[in-house]
Design an enzyme around this catalytic site. Structure first.
Site, short mmCIF file in Angstrom:
data_model
loop_
_atom_site.label_atom_id
_atom_site.label_comp_id
_atom_site.label_asym_id
_atom_site.label_seq_id
_atom_site.Cartn_x
_atom_site.Cartn_y
_atom_site.Cartn_z
N ASP A 395 -1.72 2.36 -2.99
CA ASP A 395 -1.41 1.37 -2.69
C ASP A 395 -0.32 0.42 -3.27
O ASP A 395 -0.12 0.15 -4.23
CB ASP A 395 -2.67 0.16 -2.70
CG ASP A 395 -2.71 -0.66 -2.21
OD1 ASP A 395 -3.01 -1.10 -0.77
OD2 ASP A 395 -2.29 -2.10 -3.29
N GLU A 424 1.95 4.75 -0.18
CA GLU A 424 2.12 3.42 1.10
C GLU A 424 2.30 2.56 0.86
O GLU A 424 2.25 1.10 -0.03
CB GLU A 424 0.35 2.64 0.52
CG GLU A 424 0.30 1.77 2.14
CD GLU A 424 0.07 0.54 1.50
OE1 GLU A 424 -0.21 -0.15 2.58
OE2 GLU A 424 0.27 0.35 0.09
#
Lengths: 677, 677
Positions: A395, A424
């Site tokens: 993330d 990401e």
């Protein structure tokens, strides 16, 4: 010291001993990323084609070879490079098991090749060549000294034959024999060979790094019983559905305890009610942090059992690693020095002024204790890797220090060479590319916002036809829990269909935030927002994936086509073809050996039927430009006979907004008759 | 050792200590040639504009600066870089005296800039900022500790002001003051700054390296008395002619004793008669080699006197250095090991099988005695440099070992930083570019054979608009004693005029084999040959440069335009503009400051009048696209009012095949009224 070449004589740093007789230049070795600072990427079995500009002064012939090896080996393997014109030389090798490989290039003035070429010209011109044959004999004696076994004998014998004046013209035949040339080539004189100044790296991953199909779901929404918090065990009940739709990566948002301080309520409300479950990305609570499992989801045993069940179906779990902490995270108490303190003694929460995110404490990568911090973060990966997780979706990696990623990914892969890291990072281009260079196996892309023919063509040409393709593996997502793009809000089910076809055929790696996509969830939180209304990030949702409205069978069909066609496992063979309609995009992919050819044509207009002439480039596809060929629509089922490069296509968005055509062509075999592929 | 970043952990070579807190990435620094292996080139006073991609993780503001210095200095100078979008940063510096310069880039997370930007947003949103002002005060105290003098005081005072809660809103004004920001910027916190991993080099030459106009002539043809062998003293008689035609480099073919063994006769006949003078490139005879002067040309004193006379007229001698030996050259006797021996004991003469050149022994750069050989060859340059020669035209450098050139040019320039080396290499592109990278100051080009609009546009776009321009300085020759191109053989005097205009305006450096060009010598040795009939390479010619047929006044006019217009001293500002006629080529150059603008339009058809519409790109020229502007034909003398970008042009080859237009435009000054430039 005069024969040291001082390129920076003033500070004496870059001196290197010079052998003035090394006449060969090797430059422009490619692929090479940032002067060799970073590795290129491949998967097991893939080809690395290396080119270099290799030349010497004057008219002497040059030979060169590509050297390659596993980094762990000590001996180079070599393959002769072929001249490709304009002083460019080319060769290729195939990589094996995951790990690191090295390659470089070596070149030398080839005296025997020079001599042989000159001899042929002299003979043709009728010149006397006695002295030349003596020179050749000397070269053969030298080659024999370098050779082993039979070759040594062959070379000595040839040398003697060239010296045997009694044999006359036969000497020339001996000298020019192709077989003798090949023998000499096996034992080159490398005494003044030039080795390229850098050894270049390849990071080799397993096949799934290149070809994967992701399905993201929230375990807490998986309960078959309305009103009950879903568990990891409940996810097992979804596996038949996910597997039958052709996905192979089951990606779970963070499974850790969720913070209670400043917990967000439904629709990201700043105030949570007692029964609000919070965001899984608010990692950490009294029950633990990144190594713990939210008790509401189950136990470590439940997780291991799920992982095993997933594996049994030929799929794999991907875990979401979000390096941020809630105020409740154990690290805040145990390692306050990993967070930034404000002069009032509070810890700095996340901010994007004037916005405040009091529920999240960002980690301070400038902490003097960064070494311990890095080890702890690495420990998160290795902890879960030890629990048989090998795919990590990371993330927001672009908000953590870059040097950390290079260190941690290399470190984890040393222990787990099959680990896959998906970045990401939806941020600026250079930042996304840097993360890929630093080691991320796959990367999210801008595909989510690339809608028009020009946007798609430009972006995917950059990703697949420039140096970017050597290190950046795109993973295409038409939606995520964070992003409901405008196209899906307004385009209806034609949009969901064509965006999935695009993702699944433009990208060898693709994924969806599954239940919301299958069920065509399309209401935004408010107009102009890309957030989902009643976002699953903040609440438990119930999904009826067996609804007759579901896109499951369509998605399953696309995924089956992906699996069955090697062309769609590739990214670098992507080529765009002309259409005379701005709403029709056409592109192709071929398998590495060129045998499997897929042409995709997608209607980008979700509301109207669009028709037009498509002009495929037959050369890009290895097709005979004057013969007809059959294309088989793997999606719609039709078969068409295409005549040459230019053909008419019409796509009605409401029935089927795309063709995925497999080319079935006549092919000439080595046995010289045609057969049907 | 765990915090060492091991990019190649298997062999441990590339380990470097890592500070994990260095969050800034610097990549793509440009210009950079082959990862910094080679220097870029500039002349004194020129600008070096440096760009780099600089960014950090997260949302913190980044600052960066360009560092540069003379290589001989120890202290860096620095200039702040400006953001140019997409994480690209840019700055420039100017180079001074000839020699070597270095540059690199440094970047850091700028905490004060970040804090200041956030503060402004918080204030705008009406948030409480007391704690933020405390943070700012701390940052100012740190800055004060780094600062000296007045700045130190200013920063301390500001810190105190930010802490003084009594002053209320004025604290914010103090905090956000532009002047305070500038003061902090002067004292950046570099404790975790990232320095780019390479220092890049600039080789700075004197002005003539970039702008020069060459005139080649054979001294032996300079005698005013028919039948007498011309001398160096006779060349003096030509100087008024050469100088008045606007040339500044007087280039002499080799002036050394000419070999007698296998001497070539007229028109390259393999047999010379007793009175044949031989080729100057057959260097060496009993009278001496590369350090001697052919007694038929005169003495060393004559040479020194000529050099002085040339210098007095603002011109310079260029000597031709041809590293090859006749069988009579002293080195053949003194250093037989510098030549290759054949098994029959003879020395290997030059060959391009089946062609033989028995009058030339190539030097063997693979000799084990290469160190002594290199010193001897370097001695040739330094011998003549000591005799005040600073320009060397090097014959066929591509047939001598590359490492030698890098070593010898760097070595000679250490002693004579004003030395200029012109590479006469007509060979493959990579080889020509490599020689330039290795240090040649100027290079012959393919201009000689680039005739069509597309050929010229493509080639000069490559030379001036790609990285090539950083290291390869073109020198354009429409003819040489070796090359009478087809265009000049068939095109008549329009060809001689337009090819000279092209050379003189496309290239800041250009030259002609003078007498033959002025007098439009155009007969080839035989049809299809590029050799001159009765080539001056093999015989003495008589040239009547005062002939009324001479192009002298035309060439002189072009050269005067070159001298008077700074735009024509530049190569990198070259831009091509559209014309709707394939026979009309249009391009422009501007001076570095943009004030001097030249537009050249050339008729490439030597036989017919050609007219057409020319569309100049006003933006490339810094022109207002909607206003009229005057162009003044410096060649033909006309003045035209051009309306906007698109204008009609017609050129008659027999009268004047080209326009060289100076743009006289309205220009807005800082004082906001128009004046005529």
């Amino acid at each position: 010291m005069w024969y040291l070449l001082c390129t920076q004589d003033t500070d004496g740093v870059q001196t290197s001993e010079l052998d003035g007789r090394k006449r060969v230049v090797i430059e422009g070795v490619r692929p090479e990323i940032d002067a060799g600072r970073f590795a290129i990427k491949r998967v097991t079995g893939e080809r690395v084609t290396v080119e270099a500009n290799v030349f010497a002064d004057g008219h002497d012939a040059v030979s060169c070879r590509l050297l390659y090896r596993r980094a762990a080996d000590t001996e180079w393997r070599s393959v002769r490079m072929d001249a490709a014109g304009n002083d460019c030389w080319r060769a290729e090798f195939r990589v094996g098991e995951p790990g690191e490989y090295l390659y470089t290039v070596e070149g030398w003035v080839d005296r025997f090749k020079t001599w042989r070429g000159d001899l042929a010209k002299r003979v043709k011109a009728g010149q006397k060549v006695d002295v030349d044959l003596q020179i050749g004999a000397d070269l053969l004696v030298e080659a024999a000294e370098r050779a082993n076994g039979r070759d040594r004998e062959t070379l000595s014998d040839a040398a003697a034959a060239l010296r045997d004046t009694a044999t006359g013209g036969a000497r020339v035949d001996t000298a020019l024999a192709e077989e003798l040339f090949e023998t000499v080539q096996r034992w080159p004189d490398l005494s003044t060979a030039t080795r390229y100044e850098r050894e270049l790296r390849v990071v080799v991953d397993r096949e799934r790094a290149r070809f994967s199909t992701w399905y993201e779901l929230f375990p807490r929404s998986c309960s078959p019983v309305p009103g009950r918090h879903g568990t990891l065990a409940d996810v097992k009940g979804w596996l038949p559905h996910i597997a039958s739709a052709g996905f192979d990566v089951v990606y779970l948002p963070p499974i850790h305890p969720i913070g209670r301080a400043f917990r967000k309520g439904r629709n990201n409300s700043p105030v949570a009610t007692a029964d609000d479950v919070g965001s899984p990305w608010a990692v950490g609570a009294s029950e633990g942090g990144h190594l713990a499992i939210d008790p509401a989801l189950g136990s470590l045993e439940d997780f291991e059992s799920l992982t095993e069940a997933v594996r049994e179906r030929g799929m794999e779990i991907a875990l979401d690693i979000a390096f941020q902490c809630t105020p409740d995270h154990p690290w805040v108490r145990e390692h306050p020095e990993w967070f930034r303190k404000r002069p009032d003694g509070t810890i700095q929460y996340a901010e994007n002024p004037p916005k405040k995110y009091q529920d999240i404490y960002p980690i301070d990568f400038e902490t003097p204790d960064w070494r311990a911090l890095w080890e702890a973060l690495k420990g998160v990966f290795t902890y879960w890797a030890d629990k048989n997780v090998r795919i990590f979706r990371v993330d927001n990696p672009h908000t953590k220090a870059f040097p950390f990623w290079e260190w941690v990914i290399a470190g984890v892969k040393r222990e787990y060479p099959d680990a896959i890291f998906l970045a990401e990072a939806f941020t600026r281009p250079h930042v996304m590319y840097r993360l890929a260079k630093l080691g991320f196996t796959q990367s999210y892309t801008y595909f989510t916002w690339r809608n028009t023919k020009k946007e798609i063509t430009d972006y995917f040409t950059e990703l697949t036809q420039t140096a970017v393709r050597e290190y950046f593996r795109p993973n295409l997502w038409p939606n995520t829990p964070d992003i409901l793009p405008e196209a899906l809000q307004i385009g209806g089910w034609p949009a969901f269909m064509s965006r999935y076809v695009l993702a699944a055929t433009l990208g060898a790696n693709c994924g969806i935030y599954g239940p919301a996509y299958e069920l065509m969830e399309h209401a935004p939180k408010e107009p102009g927002s890309e957030e989902y209304l009643d976002s699953e990030k903040y609440e438990i949702r119930r999904w009826n994936v067996d609804s007759p409205e579901s896109l499951k069978s369509f998605i399953g069909r696309v995924n089956r086509i992906r699996h069955e066609n090697d062309a769609l496992h590739q990214d670098r063979t992507l080529r765009f073809h002309e259409t005379d309609n701005q709403n029709l995009i056409c592109y192709s992919k071929t398998s590495e050996d060129g045998a499997n050819i897929i042409i995709a044509i997608v209607n980008l207009d979700f509301a109207h039927t669009q028709g037009g002439w498509v002009t495929v480039d037959p050369e890009a596809l290895g097709l005979d430009p004057v013969r007809s060929f059959e294309v088989h629509d793997l999606l719609g089922g039709g078969r068409y006979l295409w005549h040459g490069a230019r053909n008419y296509v019409e796509l009605e968005p409401d029935s089927l907004p795309a063709h995925i055509l497999r080319v079935r062509r006549w092919m000439k075999t080595e046995r010289d008759f045609d057969y049907y592929l």
